[in-house]
Design an enzyme around this catalytic site. Sequence first.
Site, PDB file in Angstrom:
ATOM      1  N   ARG A 171      -5.371 -38.120 -22.257  1.00 14.29           N
ATOM      2  CA  ARG A 171      -4.737 -37.622 -21.034  1.00 14.29           C
ATOM      3  C   ARG A 171      -3.254 -37.963 -21.007  1.00 14.29           C
ATOM      4  O   ARG A 171      -2.476 -37.325 -20.316  1.00 14.29           O
ATOM      5  CB  ARG A 171      -5.371 -38.293 -19.803  1.00 14.29           C
ATOM      6  CG  ARG A 171      -6.789 -37.907 -19.512  1.00 14.29           C
ATOM      7  CD  ARG A 171      -7.388 -38.868 -18.497  1.00 14.29           C
ATOM      8  NE  ARG A 171      -6.668 -38.906 -17.234  1.00 14.29           N
ATOM      9  CZ  ARG A 171      -6.858 -38.076 -16.219  1.00 14.29           C
ATOM     10  NH1 ARG A 171      -7.736 -37.123 -16.321  1.00 14.29           N
ATOM     11  NH2 ARG A 171      -6.171 -38.196 -15.096  1.00 14.29           N
ATOM     12  N   ARG A 175       5.192 -39.000 -27.003  1.00 11.63           N
ATOM     13  CA  ARG A 175       6.254 -38.126 -27.500  1.00 11.63           C
ATOM     14  C   ARG A 175       7.414 -38.922 -28.068  1.00 11.63           C
ATOM     15  O   ARG A 175       7.664 -40.052 -27.648  1.00 11.63           O
ATOM     16  CB  ARG A 175       6.706 -37.161 -26.402  1.00 11.63           C
ATOM     17  CG  ARG A 175       6.974 -37.748 -25.042  1.00 11.63           C
ATOM     18  CD  ARG A 175       7.564 -36.697 -24.114  1.00 11.63           C
ATOM     19  NE  ARG A 175       6.566 -36.067 -23.247  1.00 11.63           N
ATOM     20  CZ  ARG A 175       6.382 -36.379 -21.965  1.00 11.63           C
ATOM     21  NH1 ARG A 175       7.129 -37.295 -21.400  1.00 11.63           N
ATOM     22  NH2 ARG A 175       5.472 -35.758 -21.258  1.00 11.63           N
ATOM     23  N   ARG A 248     -16.930 -45.743 -11.624  1.00  6.91           N
ATOM     24  CA  ARG A 248     -16.040 -46.841 -11.262  1.00  6.91           C
ATOM     25  C   ARG A 248     -15.604 -46.634  -9.819  1.00  6.91           C
ATOM     26  O   ARG A 248     -15.386 -45.504  -9.367  1.00  6.91           O
ATOM     27  CB  ARG A 248     -14.796 -46.860 -12.163  1.00  6.91           C
ATOM     28  CG  ARG A 248     -15.107 -47.177 -13.596  1.00  6.91           C
ATOM     29  CD  ARG A 248     -15.631 -48.588 -13.788  1.00  6.91           C
ATOM     30  NE  ARG A 248     -14.596 -49.593 -13.650  1.00  6.91           N
ATOM     31  CZ  ARG A 248     -14.842 -50.901 -13.628  1.00  6.91           C
ATOM     32  NH1 ARG A 248     -16.103 -51.345 -13.682  1.00  6.91           N
ATOM     33  NH2 ARG A 248     -13.847 -51.757 -13.528  1.00  6.91           N
ATOM     34  N   ARG A 279      -2.676 -51.422 -10.758  1.00 10.77           N
ATOM     35  CA  ARG A 279      -1.339 -50.909 -10.466  1.00 10.77           C
ATOM     36  C   ARG A 279      -0.980 -51.143  -9.012  1.00 10.77           C
ATOM     37  O   ARG A 279      -1.846 -51.414  -8.176  1.00 10.77           O
ATOM     38  CB  ARG A 279      -1.222 -49.429 -10.823  1.00 10.77           C
ATOM     39  CG  ARG A 279      -2.289 -48.547 -10.243  1.00 10.77           C
ATOM     40  CD  ARG A 279      -2.221 -47.129 -10.856  1.00 10.77           C
ATOM     41  NE  ARG A 279      -3.428 -46.394 -10.539  1.00 10.77           N
ATOM     42  CZ  ARG A 279      -3.815 -45.261 -11.116  1.00 10.77           C
ATOM     43  NH1 ARG A 279      -3.094 -44.707 -12.051  1.00 10.77           N
ATOM     44  NH2 ARG A 279      -4.928 -44.669 -10.762  1.00 10.77           N
ATOM     45  N   GLU A 299      -4.161 -51.904  -6.492  1.00  8.93           N
ATOM     46  CA  GLU A 299      -5.397 -51.182  -6.819  1.00  8.93           C
ATOM     47  C   GLU A 299      -6.289 -52.050  -7.706  1.00  8.93           C
ATOM     48  O   GLU A 299      -5.888 -52.449  -8.791  1.00  8.93           O
ATOM     49  CB  GLU A 299      -4.979 -49.898  -7.544  1.00  8.93           C
ATOM     50  CG  GLU A 299      -6.058 -48.891  -7.700  1.00  8.93           C
ATOM     51  CD  GLU A 299      -5.504 -47.548  -8.216  1.00  8.93           C
ATOM     52  OE1 GLU A 299      -4.406 -47.119  -7.785  1.00  8.93           O
ATOM     53  OE2 GLU A 299      -6.170 -46.955  -9.066  1.00  8.93           O
ATOM     54  N   TYR A 347     -14.302 -36.059 -15.110  1.00  6.91           N
ATOM     55  CA  TYR A 347     -13.016 -36.677 -14.778  1.00  6.91           C
ATOM     56  C   TYR A 347     -11.990 -35.552 -14.575  1.00  6.91           C
ATOM     57  O   TYR A 347     -11.063 -35.386 -15.347  1.00  6.91           O
ATOM     58  CB  TYR A 347     -12.631 -37.604 -15.935  1.00  6.91           C
ATOM     59  CG  TYR A 347     -11.457 -38.535 -15.743  1.00  6.91           C
ATOM     60  CD1 TYR A 347     -10.765 -38.628 -14.545  1.00  6.91           C
ATOM     61  CD2 TYR A 347     -11.045 -39.346 -16.797  1.00  6.91           C
ATOM     62  CE1 TYR A 347      -9.692 -39.505 -14.410  1.00  6.91           C
ATOM     63  CE2 TYR A 347      -9.982 -40.222 -16.667  1.00  6.91           C
ATOM     64  CZ  TYR A 347      -9.314 -40.285 -15.474  1.00  6.91           C
ATOM     65  OH  TYR A 347      -8.246 -41.146 -15.359  1.00  6.91           O
ATOM     66  N   ASP A 349      -8.945 -33.418 -12.895  1.00 10.59           N
ATOM     67  CA  ASP A 349      -7.724 -33.512 -12.095  1.00 10.59           C
ATOM     68  C   ASP A 349      -7.789 -32.439 -11.013  1.00 10.59           C
ATOM     69  O   ASP A 349      -8.618 -31.530 -11.071  1.00 10.59           O
ATOM     70  CB  ASP A 349      -6.488 -33.286 -12.974  1.00 10.59           C
ATOM     71  CG  ASP A 349      -6.222 -34.480 -13.882  1.00 10.59           C
ATOM     72  OD1 ASP A 349      -6.582 -35.608 -13.500  1.00 10.59           O
ATOM     73  OD2 ASP A 349      -5.659 -34.284 -14.976  1.00 10.59           O
TER      74      ASP A 349
HETATM   75  N1  UDP Z   1      -3.626 -46.122 -19.570  1.00  9.46           N
HETATM   76  C1  UDP Z   1      -3.231 -47.276 -20.210  1.00  9.46           C
HETATM   77  N2  UDP Z   1      -2.121 -47.924 -19.764  1.00  9.46           N
HETATM   78  C2  UDP Z   1      -1.411 -47.488 -18.705  1.00  9.46           C
HETATM   79  C3  UDP Z   1      -1.818 -46.311 -18.055  1.00  9.46           C
HETATM   80  C4  UDP Z   1      -2.941 -45.657 -18.509  1.00  9.46           C
HETATM   81  O1  UDP Z   1      -3.839 -47.703 -21.165  1.00  9.46           O
HETATM   82  O2  UDP Z   1      -0.418 -48.144 -18.342  1.00  9.46           O
HETATM   83  C5  UDP Z   1      -4.834 -45.435 -20.065  1.00  9.46           C
HETATM   84  C6  UDP Z   1      -6.097 -46.016 -19.448  1.00  9.46           C
HETATM   85  O3  UDP Z   1      -7.113 -45.998 -20.418  1.00  9.46           O
HETATM   86  C7  UDP Z   1      -6.397 -45.020 -18.364  1.00  9.46           C
HETATM   87  C8  UDP Z   1      -5.977 -43.729 -18.984  1.00  9.46           C
HETATM   88  O4  UDP Z   1      -4.825 -44.070 -19.750  1.00  9.46           O
HETATM   89  O5  UDP Z   1      -7.753 -45.027 -18.018  1.00  9.46           O
HETATM   90  C9  UDP Z   1      -5.679 -42.613 -18.020  1.00  9.46           C
HETATM   91  O6  UDP Z   1      -4.693 -43.021 -17.119  1.00  9.46           O
HETATM   92  P1  UDP Z   1      -4.296 -42.144 -15.869  1.00  9.46           P
HETATM   93  O7  UDP Z   1      -3.049 -42.707 -15.320  1.00  9.46           O
HETATM   94  O8  UDP Z   1      -4.340 -40.718 -16.262  1.00  9.46           O
HETATM   95  O9  UDP Z   1      -5.519 -42.451 -14.886  1.00  9.46           O
HETATM   96  P2  UDP Z   1      -5.742 -42.057 -13.357  1.00  9.46           P
HETATM   97  O10 UDP Z   1      -4.405 -41.825 -12.762  1.00  9.46           O
HETATM   98  O11 UDP Z   1      -6.641 -40.863 -13.365  1.00  9.46           O
HETATM   99  O12 UDP Z   1      -6.398 -43.261 -12.807  1.00  9.46           O
END
Ligand code: UDP
Length: 364
Positions: A171, A175, A248, A279, A299, A347, A349
Amino acid sequence: MKYDYLVVGSGLFGAVFAHEMKKRGKKCLVIDKRKHIGGNIYCEDVDGIRVHKYGAHIFHTSNRQVWEYINQFAEFNNYVNSPIAKYRDELYNLPFNMNTFSKMWGISTPKEAQEIIAAQIANLGILEPQNLEEQALSLVGTDVYQKLIKGYTEKQWGRDCKELPAFIIKRLPLRFVYDNNYFNDRYQGIPVGGYTRIIEKMLEGIEVRLGVTYRAFAEENGEVAERVVYTGMIDEYYDYKLGVLEYRSVRFETERLEMENYQGNAVVNYTEREVPYTRVIEHKHFEFGRQPFTIISREYSSEWHQGDEPYYPVNNDKNNELFEKYRRLAEQENSVIFGGRLGNYKYYDMDKVIEAALQLVDSL
Ligand code: UDP
């Protein structure tokens, strides 16, 4: 029958479905067990700051039809998601890009970054990544994995990275340009006026009953509609009779601070294992707010237990196989259709939710 459709759940899937069916002359009743509409995209207005009560939602899509669709209900601002990752006392840009690599290794060119990653990957012997750990390592090497992925992922999912599917990490863009935009999508933003307003508009002219569970409603009213569109958990619908799917859950510790700007960014990820939350969201920055105070949410991720709010399906093989069994059961139903993140155990979006709801309407 009084209604054509009983829509269970007033989240994005249910609201798009009901809106489209109303346009086609169908009569819908929407019920929701919560006291408010909107499911997890619901935001609460606190003195002008919209608080994303069930987690930050940033709209992004590459599908022009979906973008035009959602723009009927709101104008979008030009917010671009660029989270910061904090590992101990080190700060990095996300997603993984030249800013991240230059900070991590003190280099400046894509070639240097690619050489470092290649050297780190060379000895690992990963041919075809079988899980999230192998996928992450083979993309970004050991340093980025150890500092920015492993701890965060294990906190968010409560599982070892080797037990998680590789798609989760895909996801995230990777880059070799200096670009901190978290998404690769063509369109992105936060709706001016908020997400709740979008759902209100979608549901205009449609009967909605809040604070009502499906079970209680069905017991009291019997069958009131030709068909049910169920956007809750599919395993719960079937009383978990084939087994319990794993989810979760997330808990938010929200605090109002009497300062204008707490962390200088909407999203800061805490990527080391030792910090208990994943976060911190500072809500005002999604809308460039200038209030003299601010609101933040820490969170915390946890395993879902019956009675908790489900947020994320855990799409590993075990759960996907169980879901498949429920899906086959659902296929036998003539009058119940499952949709949304919980109904489809996916999952999704927001843009994919809209796509799926529109497709369902078309197919009906
Ligand atoms: N992820 C990570 N480090 C970060 C942010 C994301 O390893 O700092 C990984 C982690 O496995 C996470 C996945 O990327 O479950 C998807 O993150 P995303 O931010 O897309 O998750 P959401 O916003 O849906 O909670």
